[in-house]
Design an enzyme around this catalytic site. Sequence first.
Site, PDB file in Angstrom:
ATOM      1  N   TYR A   1       0.813  -1.216   0.000  1.00 22.11           N
ATOM      2  CA  TYR A   1       0.000   0.000   0.000  1.00 22.11           C
ATOM      3  C   TYR A   1       0.846   1.266   0.000  1.00 22.11           C
ATOM      4  O   TYR A   1       0.426   2.297  -0.505  1.00 22.11           O
ATOM      5  CB  TYR A   1      -0.910   0.030   1.230  1.00 22.11           C
ATOM      6  CG  TYR A   1      -2.182  -0.754   1.073  1.00 22.11           C
ATOM      7  CD1 TYR A   1      -2.158  -2.128   0.924  1.00 22.11           C
ATOM      8  CD2 TYR A   1      -3.413  -0.114   1.097  1.00 22.11           C
ATOM      9  CE1 TYR A   1      -3.325  -2.847   0.802  1.00 22.11           C
ATOM     10  CE2 TYR A   1      -4.592  -0.823   0.977  1.00 22.11           C
ATOM     11  CZ  TYR A   1      -4.541  -2.194   0.830  1.00 22.11           C
ATOM     12  OH  TYR A   1      -5.695  -2.890   0.702  1.00 22.11           O
TER      13      TYR A   1
ATOM     14  N   LYS B   1       3.832 -15.289   2.912  1.00 25.12           N
ATOM     15  CA  LYS B   1       4.083 -16.045   1.677  1.00 25.12           C
ATOM     16  C   LYS B   1       5.589 -16.281   1.622  1.00 25.12           C
ATOM     17  O   LYS B   1       6.282 -15.872   0.686  1.00 25.12           O
ATOM     18  CB  LYS B   1       3.560 -15.234   0.472  1.00 25.12           C
ATOM     19  CG  LYS B   1       3.584 -15.977  -0.847  1.00 25.12           C
ATOM     20  CD  LYS B   1       2.549 -17.078  -0.959  1.00 25.12           C
ATOM     21  CE  LYS B   1       2.717 -17.841  -2.255  1.00 25.12           C
ATOM     22  NZ  LYS B   1       1.905 -19.080  -2.295  1.00 25.12           N
TER      23      LYS B   1
ATOM     24  N   ASP C   1      -2.148 -18.439   0.908  1.00 26.61           N
ATOM     25  CA  ASP C   1      -3.101 -19.183   0.059  1.00 26.61           C
ATOM     26  C   ASP C   1      -3.776 -20.282   0.867  1.00 26.61           C
ATOM     27  O   ASP C   1      -4.993 -20.503   0.769  1.00 26.61           O
ATOM     28  CB  ASP C   1      -2.424 -19.729  -1.217  1.00 26.61           C
ATOM     29  CG  ASP C   1      -1.086 -20.404  -0.965  1.00 26.61           C
ATOM     30  OD1 ASP C   1      -0.566 -20.323   0.168  1.00 26.61           O
ATOM     31  OD2 ASP C   1      -0.547 -21.023  -1.906  1.00 26.61           O
TER      32      ASP C   1
ATOM     33  N   ASP D   1      -6.019  -7.255   4.141  1.00 29.04           N
ATOM     34  CA  ASP D   1      -7.155  -6.654   3.430  1.00 29.04           C
ATOM     35  C   ASP D   1      -8.024  -7.762   2.839  1.00 29.04           C
ATOM     36  O   ASP D   1      -9.249  -7.778   3.012  1.00 29.04           O
ATOM     37  CB  ASP D   1      -6.628  -5.741   2.318  1.00 29.04           C
ATOM     38  CG  ASP D   1      -7.763  -5.124   1.509  1.00 29.04           C
ATOM     39  OD1 ASP D   1      -8.731  -4.652   2.135  1.00 29.04           O
ATOM     40  OD2 ASP D   1      -7.689  -5.133   0.272  1.00 29.04           O
TER      41      ASP D   1
ATOM     42  N   ASP E   1     -11.874  -9.514   4.459  1.00 32.66           N
ATOM     43  CA  ASP E   1     -13.146  -9.571   3.736  1.00 32.66           C
ATOM     44  C   ASP E   1     -13.672 -11.006   3.713  1.00 32.66           C
ATOM     45  O   ASP E   1     -14.869 -11.250   3.869  1.00 32.66           O
ATOM     46  CB  ASP E   1     -12.987  -9.076   2.289  1.00 32.66           C
ATOM     47  CG  ASP E   1     -13.340  -7.598   2.143  1.00 32.66           C
ATOM     48  OD1 ASP E   1     -13.209  -6.869   3.147  1.00 32.66           O
ATOM     49  OD2 ASP E   1     -13.738  -7.177   1.040  1.00 32.66           O
TER      50      ASP E   1
HETATM   51  C1  IPM Z   1     -10.289  -1.622   3.832  1.00 29.16           C
HETATM   52  C2  IPM Z   1     -10.571  -1.062   2.459  1.00 29.16           C
HETATM   53  C3  IPM Z   1      -9.468  -0.085   2.089  1.00 29.16           C
HETATM   54  C4  IPM Z   1      -8.159  -0.877   2.076  1.00 29.16           C
HETATM   55  C5  IPM Z   1      -9.668   0.639   0.759  1.00 29.16           C
HETATM   56  C6  IPM Z   1     -10.982   1.390   0.749  1.00 29.16           C
HETATM   57  C7  IPM Z   1      -8.535   1.555   0.408  1.00 29.16           C
HETATM   58  O1  IPM Z   1     -10.702  -2.093   1.545  1.00 29.16           O
HETATM   59  O2  IPM Z   1     -10.233  -0.831   4.798  1.00 29.16           O
HETATM   60  O3  IPM Z   1     -10.120  -2.832   3.946  1.00 29.16           O
HETATM   61  O4  IPM Z   1      -7.826  -1.505   1.055  1.00 29.16           O
HETATM   62  O5  IPM Z   1      -7.472  -0.875   3.092  1.00 29.16           O
HETATM   63 MG    MG Z   2     -10.623  -4.019   2.356  1.00 34.62          MG
END
Ligand code: IPM
Ligand code: MG
Length: 366
Positions: A146, A195, A227, A251, A255
């Site tokens: 990032y 990784k 993975d 990240d 999710d």
């Molecule tokens: C998160 C989001 C952010 C990230 C985006 C919106 C930049 O996906 O907070 O997980 O990738 O960190």
């Molecule tokens: Mg995210």
Amino acid sequence: MEYKVGVIAGDGIGPEIVAEARKVLDRVGEKCGHIFSYTEILMGGCSIDACGEPLTQEAIAAAKAQDAVLMGSIGGDAKTSPWYKLPPEKRPEAGLLGIRKALNLFANLRPAYLYPELRAACPLRDEIIGDGFDMLIMRELTGGLYFGERKTETVDGKVKATDTLVYSEDEIRRIAIKGFDIARKRRKIVTSVDKANVLDSSRLWRKIVEEVAKDYPDVTLSHMLVDNCAMQLVKDPKQFDVILTENMFGDILSDEASMVTGSIGMLSSASLNETKFGLYEPSGGSAPDIAGKGIANPIATILSAAMMLRYSFDLDQEADAVESAVKQVLKDGFRTIDIFPQKGEDASGIKQVGTKEMGDAIAERI
Ligand code: IPM
Ligand code: MG
């Protein structure tokens, strides 16, 4: 006592869900004799509209002057919103990345917990869910891909894009310490995800995590390749307590972890630096498709406010009270549409409510 809370309501459903979290905080204040004083701070798309950029120096200074910041969500529909015609560094997301870096919020805590009442929302089979699961992703937030050098250039007539994944040992050590510290307050298991079979940055990650582990003989450490971790999260999520990982892997895995709990509308997060200061936000996005309709689930934001009480203000009992109130509303059958039983599932005793009613119901139970 008085606590200064910065409020970044942001875009999309942000203002609606943040209003409910404030309602709950005010109720906590009334009950427990605290004052929460709020300062509104612009960030994201609304800041682009008002100031021409997603995060101004004034906004950073205002955030720094608070004891903690509560955030809703930022961003809009990438297909239709004019914000996404701007260059990447001027878009709403750049505001979020900018504030993380400016406030040195390197430790991102994302708990993923399966509420027994929401078992039906979990897409996994019953025998995999078992007694449910309760994990926390400790994501490094200010390094890695990032924030490494990036560029797009033309070389020999062909366009070439580069992103760089960089970690220094100090960056790894400080997040590892946070991971082990929190594991000590939980089930004392750390799974460090990397990784290391391919990346140098991951090999360094593994080495430093092992060094830090020596100071935590009571915590069990294992390493897992990213993975494999993606697979294990759906195969056997119960095995995880604290997942410690770098920015990009965190990240993606967070999710995935949120999906196995059934609704991203339930998941809180905290981004912390070395001090007591933190930025607290729901894990979900700005959901522009349902913005302004009064149907968004405010629970993730309310639980983020509970994390703020716990980590920034050391108000553990108050945080417990908010978390219990959330459990109670679920027991009492209140559901926003995202967690309402699907067709064919048992909906007896369940009532569908909007954003405000959900906030009211939780506040009433404090
Ligand atoms: C998160 C989001 C952010 C990230 C985006 C919106 C930049 O996906 O907070 O997980 O990738 O960190
Ligand atoms: Mg995210």
